[in-house]
Scaffold this motif. Sequence first.
Motif, PDB file in Angstrom:
ATOM      1  N   LEU A  85       0.649  -1.080   0.122  1.00 40.85           N
ATOM      2  CA  LEU A  85      -0.024   0.141   0.144  1.00 40.85           C
ATOM      3  C   LEU A  85       0.651   1.343   0.025  1.00 40.85           C
ATOM      4  O   LEU A  85       0.229   2.365  -0.251  1.00 40.85           O
ATOM      5  CB  LEU A  85      -0.975   0.045   1.246  1.00 40.85           C
ATOM      6  N   LEU A  86       2.119   1.175   0.323  1.00 43.26           N
ATOM      7  CA  LEU A  86       2.962   2.453   0.319  1.00 43.26           C
ATOM      8  C   LEU A  86       3.087   2.834  -1.238  1.00 43.26           C
ATOM      9  O   LEU A  86       3.384   4.177  -1.198  1.00 43.26           O
ATOM     10  CB  LEU A  86       4.524   1.811   0.479  1.00 43.26           C
ATOM     11  N   LEU A  87       2.761   2.323  -2.172  1.00 46.54           N
ATOM     12  CA  LEU A  87       2.876   3.176  -3.485  1.00 46.54           C
ATOM     13  C   LEU A  87       1.860   3.778  -3.837  1.00 46.54           C
ATOM     14  O   LEU A  87       1.739   4.681  -4.807  1.00 46.54           O
ATOM     15  CB  LEU A  87       3.063   1.805  -4.437  1.00 46.54           C
ATOM     16  N   GLY A  88       0.710   3.654  -2.950  1.00 49.27           N
ATOM     17  CA  GLY A  88      -0.439   4.616  -3.076  1.00 49.27           C
ATOM     18  C   GLY A  88      -0.366   6.006  -2.946  1.00 49.27           C
ATOM     19  O   GLY A  88       0.580   6.340  -2.284  1.00 49.27           O
ATOM     20  N   VAL A  89      -1.439   6.865  -3.300  1.00 54.77           N
ATOM     21  CA  VAL A  89      -1.383   8.302  -3.133  1.00 54.77           C
ATOM     22  C   VAL A  89      -0.051   8.957  -3.347  1.00 54.77           C
ATOM     23  O   VAL A  89       0.744   9.271  -2.545  1.00 54.77           O
ATOM     24  CB  VAL A  89      -1.581   8.854  -1.672  1.00 54.77           C
ATOM     25  N   PRO A  90       0.384   8.869  -4.787  1.00 49.98           N
ATOM     26  CA  PRO A  90       1.641   9.207  -5.105  1.00 49.98           C
ATOM     27  C   PRO A  90       2.011  10.815  -4.792  1.00 49.98           C
ATOM     28  O   PRO A  90       3.390  10.969  -4.725  1.00 49.98           O
ATOM     29  CB  PRO A  90       1.536   9.032  -6.722  1.00 49.98           C
ATOM     30  N   LEU A  91       1.029  11.596  -4.807  1.00 49.80           N
ATOM     31  CA  LEU A  91       1.425  13.217  -4.501  1.00 49.80           C
ATOM     32  C   LEU A  91       1.315  13.576  -2.996  1.00 49.80           C
ATOM     33  O   LEU A  91       1.029  14.615  -2.535  1.00 49.80           O
ATOM     34  CB  LEU A  91       0.711  13.872  -5.269  1.00 49.80           C
ATOM     35  N   ALA A  92       1.349  12.448  -2.139  1.00 52.99           N
ATOM     36  CA  ALA A  92       1.250  12.736  -0.587  1.00 52.99           C
ATOM     37  C   ALA A  92       2.383  13.591  -0.216  1.00 52.99           C
ATOM     38  O   ALA A  92       3.420  13.387  -0.733  1.00 52.99           O
ATOM     39  CB  ALA A  92       1.160  11.525   0.094  1.00 52.99           C
TER      40      ALA A  92
END
Length: 348
Positions: A85-92
């Motif tokens: 799940l770390l790869l999600g929300v790329p522009l966090a």
Amino acid sequence: MTARSIVFANRGLAFDGRTVGQQPLGGVESSLIAVAEALAARGHRVSVYNDCTAPVTYRGVEWVPLRQGLPVRADLYVANRDHELLLGVPLARARALWLHNPGWKAGGWRYRLKLALRPARVIVLGDYHRNTLPSWMQDRAVTIPLALAEPFRTAAGGDRGRSPPRRAVFTSNPARNLDWLLRVWSERIHPHVPDAELHLFSGPEVYQMRPGTGRSGMERVLAQADTLRDRGVVRHRPVGREVLVDKVAGARAMLYRGHEEETFCLALAEAQGLGVPCVVQPIGSAPERVRNGITGIVAEDDETFAQGAVRLLTDDALWHAMHVDSLRLQRARGWNDVAQDFERLMRP
């Protein structure tokens, strides 16, 4: 702090904020709900993407099925347990991996690759947990201990006039040395206190486990408990937290050996917050939850563990002193404190 957008992601179990009042939950799930609601109460826009069955907003938190896809942006994105799940929300703007299992399970190349692609802080729960991390992950670690839900901080708030009955409890995972406790209870504790009872509030239902994932092992241990009814062992199905508060608060001691995979042990923290002295061994995070000789006993070996349990079950003066100190010392940290720690992850 100015209101921020905060996104959590969790995979594997079906739950949302309402589940707390509907069924028993494990510490990972209840902790995620608690911190999300605490952040929402502080004015943040909080969303949790997980395997819930349908979208719902509850206590200010938006619960969204993970299959709908994660957003692109957030001020803080927290992947709960799962490195994928770390790869999600790329522009966090800020990113964290919230670990609950020991760090040696996060030492493989899959974690290293994901953290290289998406640099993130690694949230651990205490000193023992931090020390289980591989060396390359240490610089990323930030310690954020868990906290107690309000019922565990406020119930049994006064000094009891009478000592409770000779009743001990176990409320943790049955796979975490319950078989050992049953042996020590039947062979070393109950013979010295034949009117004592050991009540178990434990079972695979808490972890929503399926056949083939360790459930059968838990059930074997619990079946063993059923053979010890003549030794005062009483097994109960897991209960919701509202009921558990009363069950634990009415006990005289919590007995739990500890386990190397226990990185915080919310069960011990909850018992201590209710004024229940605990007997543990120096295994995993257990000694971090109990103040030895003050709010409970950290026993170096099996015999000392049994002796400590017998003393707490029979010595009213010892029980009373540890009960009062547990109430005084072990209920300070609440989920608002945890929320403030999560807010610091968004600071430069």
